[in-house]
Write a protein that holds these residues in place. Structure first.
Motif, PDB file in Angstrom:
ATOM      1  N   THR A   1       0.826  -1.195   0.000  1.00 16.49           N
ATOM      2  CA  THR A   1       0.000   0.000   0.000  1.00 16.49           C
ATOM      3  C   THR A   1       0.868   1.255   0.000  1.00 16.49           C
ATOM      4  OG1 THR A   1      -1.680  -1.195   1.238  1.00 16.49           O
ATOM      5  CG2 THR A   1      -1.869   1.182   1.201  1.00 16.49           C
ATOM      6  N   LYS A   2       1.996   1.217   0.718  1.00 16.41           N
ATOM      7  CA  LYS A   2       2.887   2.373   0.769  1.00 16.41           C
ATOM      8  C   LYS A   2       3.467   2.683  -0.612  1.00 16.41           C
ATOM      9  CE  LYS A   2       4.282   1.957   5.575  1.00 16.41           C
ATOM     10  NZ  LYS A   2       5.411   1.822   6.500  1.00 16.41           N
ATOM     11  N   ILE A   3       3.717   1.673  -1.394  1.00 16.61           N
ATOM     12  CA  ILE A   3       4.248   1.881  -2.747  1.00 16.61           C
ATOM     13  C   ILE A   3       3.211   2.589  -3.611  1.00 16.61           C
ATOM     14  CG2 ILE A   3       5.020   0.707  -4.845  1.00 16.61           C
ATOM     15  CD1 ILE A   3       6.265  -1.428  -3.038  1.00 16.61           C
ATOM     16  N   TRP A   4       1.953   2.164  -3.524  1.00 17.57           N
ATOM     17  CA  TRP A   4       0.881   2.788  -4.317  1.00 17.57           C
ATOM     18  C   TRP A   4       0.657   4.239  -3.892  1.00 17.57           C
ATOM     19  CZ3 TRP A   4      -0.407   1.121  -8.772  1.00 17.57           C
ATOM     20  CH2 TRP A   4      -0.342  -0.234  -9.070  1.00 17.57           C
ATOM     21  N   VAL A   5       0.720   4.507  -2.613  1.00 14.74           N
ATOM     22  CA  VAL A   5       0.550   5.873  -2.112  1.00 14.74           C
ATOM     23  C   VAL A   5       1.711   6.746  -2.586  1.00 14.74           C
ATOM     24  CG1 VAL A   5       0.490   7.295  -0.023  1.00 14.74           C
ATOM     25  CG2 VAL A   5      -0.850   5.190  -0.141  1.00 14.74           C
ATOM     26  N   ALA A   6       2.928   6.222  -2.520  1.00 16.65           N
ATOM     27  CA  ALA A   6       4.091   6.973  -2.979  1.00 16.65           C
ATOM     28  C   ALA A   6       4.015   7.228  -4.481  1.00 16.65           C
ATOM     29  CB  ALA A   6       5.369   6.225  -2.631  1.00 16.65           C
TER      30      ALA A   6
END
Length: 99
Positions: free
Chosen positions: A2-7
């Motif tokens: 999820t952090k990758i998609w947000v970034a």
């Protein structure tokens, strides 16, 4: 994950914002805007509605619409002059003013 998609979304937003700002302030934009003079200017002329050419001088047409009877915002805009890009815009605005 999820952090990758947000970034990735944050980077995409930043790039989009940067491109938008560049497009708005791109070099040569001011020159394009000033060189494309409107073919008609709707203004107040002696208390009546009138159409002028961009060069100024005498009005092309004066109408029997008394500007002091119009709403205050319209009067202020007419005193400054309303540039119009086409005959259709001019006709539409004249119809709105009752000419």
């Amino acid at each position: 994950m999820t952090k990758i998609w947000v970034a990735l979304l944050a980077v995409l937003c930043a790039v989009s914002l940067a491109l938008s700002l560049f497009w708005m302030v791109r070099p040569g934009r001011a020159a394009q805007d000033s060189s494309s003079a409107a073919p008609y200017i709707l203004k107040d002329h002696g208390g009546r509605l009138a159409v002028f050419a961009p060069e100024g001088g005498e009005p092309l047409q004066v109408y029997d619409v008394y500007t002091h009877l119009l709403p205050e915002g319209d009067v202020a805009a007419l005193q400054a002059g309303i540039p119009l890009e086409s005959r259709e815009q001019l006709d539409r605005l004249l119809e709105d003013f009752g000419a």
